[in-house]
Scaffold this active site. Sequence first.
Site, PDB file in Angstrom:
ATOM      1  N   LEU A 186     -10.654  -3.943   3.681  1.00  0.00           N
ATOM      2  CA  LEU A 186      -9.726  -3.293   2.757  1.00  0.00           C
ATOM      3  C   LEU A 186      -8.614  -2.528   3.482  1.00  0.00           C
ATOM      4  O   LEU A 186      -8.893  -1.695   4.348  1.00  0.00           O
ATOM      5  CB  LEU A 186     -10.500  -2.340   1.837  1.00  0.00           C
ATOM      6  N   ASP A 187      -7.371  -2.816   3.106  1.00  0.00           N
ATOM      7  CA  ASP A 187      -6.176  -2.139   3.626  1.00  0.00           C
ATOM      8  C   ASP A 187      -6.041  -2.255   5.146  1.00  0.00           C
ATOM      9  O   ASP A 187      -5.430  -1.401   5.784  1.00  0.00           O
ATOM     10  CB  ASP A 187      -6.172  -0.651   3.235  1.00  0.00           C
ATOM     11  N   ALA A 188      -6.595  -3.303   5.723  1.00  0.00           N
ATOM     12  CA  ALA A 188      -6.561  -3.447   7.185  1.00  0.00           C
ATOM     13  C   ALA A 188      -6.040  -4.806   7.623  1.00  0.00           C
ATOM     14  O   ALA A 188      -6.194  -5.193   8.775  1.00  0.00           O
ATOM     15  CB  ALA A 188      -7.951  -3.209   7.771  1.00  0.00           C
TER      16      ALA A 188
ATOM     17  N   HIS B  28       0.856  -1.185   0.000  1.00  0.00           N
ATOM     18  CA  HIS B  28       0.000   0.000   0.000  1.00  0.00           C
ATOM     19  C   HIS B  28       0.887   1.228   0.000  1.00  0.00           C
ATOM     20  O   HIS B  28       1.768   1.370   0.847  1.00  0.00           O
ATOM     21  CB  HIS B  28      -0.931   0.014   1.220  1.00  0.00           C
TER      22      HIS B  28
END
Length: 285
Positions: free
Chosen positions: A227-229, A192
């Site tokens: 998402l993104d976690a 990311h």
Amino acid sequence: MKKTFRLVISCPDRVGLVAAVSQFLNERQGSIIEASHHTDIEQKWFFMRHEIDADSLNIDVETFREEFAPIAEEFNMRWYVKDSEDRPKVILMATKESHCLNDIMHRWHTGELNCEIVGVIANHEELRSMVEWYKIPYHCIPVPKENKMSAFQKIEACIDDAQADTIVLARYMQIFPEYLCEKYRHRVINIHHSFLPSFIGAKPYHQAAVRGVKLIGATCHYVTADLDAGPIIEQDVIRVRHSHSAEDMVRLGKDIEKLVLSRGLRYHLEDRVLVHGNKTVVFAE
């Protein structure tokens, strides 16, 4: 490289754990090359990674698994042992940006990453010539907005046909569906282009420029349906100044993205990452 067996363990913390493992190895003449331990005091959970000289042992890896199983059961361990000569199969995924993809392929080509890259999946054709220069199979699978599920079913078949152990999203700009996140749990690695949890979503460097930040960074993490976690494997930052434009930050950010992704992938390939809940313990060298 010296052949080793990697013994990786996580379990409830308990007196006698290390002694039991050490005694097991001693009885089989195992020489420990690298030993890493950590105890999460709050959760009372223990983590261990041992790298053992395979030539020193008087048993092979299959016998190791059979004879270690009773100890693992006694201490309620989550564990595995791997032969370092068993090279994991990796499939890379990308869209149009080449910096992370090319960096990984170069590190693999020069022997820095001990794995077998079995293919690249992309949703555009732009990167084909670069990938095929490395003699790596290139699979272009477009992901149309009106039928994404069909595309991801083709991607799933491609991954399974290649028998990939690890999937790396090298700036693949499509959201992995929840069912694939679950099927390949802790096997899909993403980079990311932001120091999570800050500046999530689109154009993080532009967000950072507006905020006047003094540090920008990148985050390598396992992909989950949230998402993104997902559990974070590796992060790093680079300093920026007031004189840097958003374009400067993009340029500097690409450098840190390459470094963080390759480092995170290497930790994963070398069995240095232990996931517990949504956190990781990373036994980096």
